[in-house]
Design a protein around this motif. Structure first.
Motif, PDB file in Angstrom:
ATOM      1  N   PRO A  79       9.481  -8.092  -1.753  1.00  0.00           N
ATOM      2  CA  PRO A  79       9.814  -6.698  -2.060  1.00  0.00           C
ATOM      3  C   PRO A  79      11.260  -6.339  -1.767  1.00  0.00           C
ATOM      4  O   PRO A  79      11.804  -5.422  -2.380  1.00  0.00           O
ATOM      5  N   TRP A 113      13.030  -4.297  -4.745  1.00  0.00           N
ATOM      6  CA  TRP A 113      12.244  -3.649  -5.788  1.00  0.00           C
ATOM      7  C   TRP A 113      11.669  -2.320  -5.304  1.00  0.00           C
ATOM      8  O   TRP A 113      11.526  -2.096  -4.107  1.00  0.00           O
ATOM      9  N   THR A 114      11.310  -1.478  -6.271  1.00  0.00           N
ATOM     10  CA  THR A 114      10.668  -0.210  -5.938  1.00  0.00           C
ATOM     11  C   THR A 114       9.816   0.268  -7.109  1.00  0.00           C
ATOM     12  O   THR A 114      10.135  -0.002  -8.273  1.00  0.00           O
ATOM     13  N   PRO A 240       8.048  -7.785  -7.610  1.00  0.00           N
ATOM     14  CA  PRO A 240       7.734  -8.888  -6.693  1.00  0.00           C
ATOM     15  C   PRO A 240       6.472  -9.614  -7.136  1.00  0.00           C
ATOM     16  O   PRO A 240       5.532  -8.990  -7.668  1.00  0.00           O
TER      17      PRO A 240
END
Length: 246
Positions: A79, A113-114, A240
């Motif tokens: 992540p 990442w988000t 991810p």
């Protein structure tokens, strides 16, 4: 049972009821052996291909549009990681997915990442997004997408690791995150508002993490541009690996 050889059954002549001195009836001829059924054909690679993209779980797979038969899967190493691997997959008429190009190693955003990307958060958005517009500073290398060659794609300066950014936008593919599909990647209209970020592209790798984009080595970008087919309604599936597996 297919592929099993049944043994021949031999019936011996019955002696009951035969008196001494009388000719015994000849035993019946043995039954012919059952013919061996042909072995089933070994499935070829196409038949072994999965109906779901490897590594993509049912929840993520359910977000891929029904008409899509081409998907670029970009998986991160965690992540908060910024190294990514991309693989291009294609679905055949029987619904089976095949890897057609890759794996290619590149980068995503500096902080990972988000699922709630905002401008300046230095994270790449997670999700399934359509792709369909391309461009770059250099001439069209043979893309099937609409391609906008423009000097505005020129970039200078250095990246987060001190690497040169020159040539990063020689080839780009626009990801349909907070943009108007069907327009040049240079279009700065943001339907979700500027605070949601935008200008998320797949572009030439410069050897380090990006601000929000996905980057791939130059030769892989040209291969991708030539392979992507708008008739297949392509998407990018990105995030991810652990999240995409859901």
């Amino acid at each position: 049972m297919t592929g099993t050889l049944f043994p021949a059954l031999v019936l011996a002549g019955a002696l009951t009821g035969c008196t001494a001195g009388e000719p015994r009836p000849a035993p019946p001829a043995p039954a012919p052996a059952a013919s061996k059924a042909p072995a089933p054909e070994r499935p070829d690679a196409a038949n072994r291909a999965p109906s779901r993209i490897p590594g993509i779980g049912p929840q993520t797979h359910g977000r891929i549009p029904e008409g899509t038969t081409q998907a670029l899967v970009v998986t991160g190493d965690g992540p908060d990681g910024n190294v990514a691997t991309a693989v291009l997959h294609q679905r055949d008429p029987a619904g089976r997915w095949h890897r057609t190009a890759g794996p290619w190693t590149g980068h995503n955003a500096l902080r990972g990442w988000t699922e709630a990307h905002t401008a300046g958060d230095l994270r790449s958005p997670i999700g399934v997004f359509r792709i369909g517009d391309a461009g770059g500073r250099l001439p069209d290398p043979g893309a099937r997408f609409p391609y906008d060659q423009d000097e505005e794609f020129a970039v200078s300066g250095t990246g987060f690791l001190g690497e040169s950014l020159e040539g990063s936008f020689d080839y780009v593919v626009a990801i349909d995150y907070n943009r108007i599909p069907g327009t040049t990647p240079l279009n700065k209209e943001r339907p979700l508002g500027p605070e949601a970020g935008g200008g998320v592209w797949i572009h030439v790798d410069h050897g380090g993490p990006t601000q929000a984009c996905v980057s791939l080595p130059r030769e892989d970008m040209t291969e991708l541009l030539r392979a992507l087919d708008p008739a297949r309604e392509p998407v990018v599936v990105m995030g991810p690996a652990s999240v995409l597996a859901d």
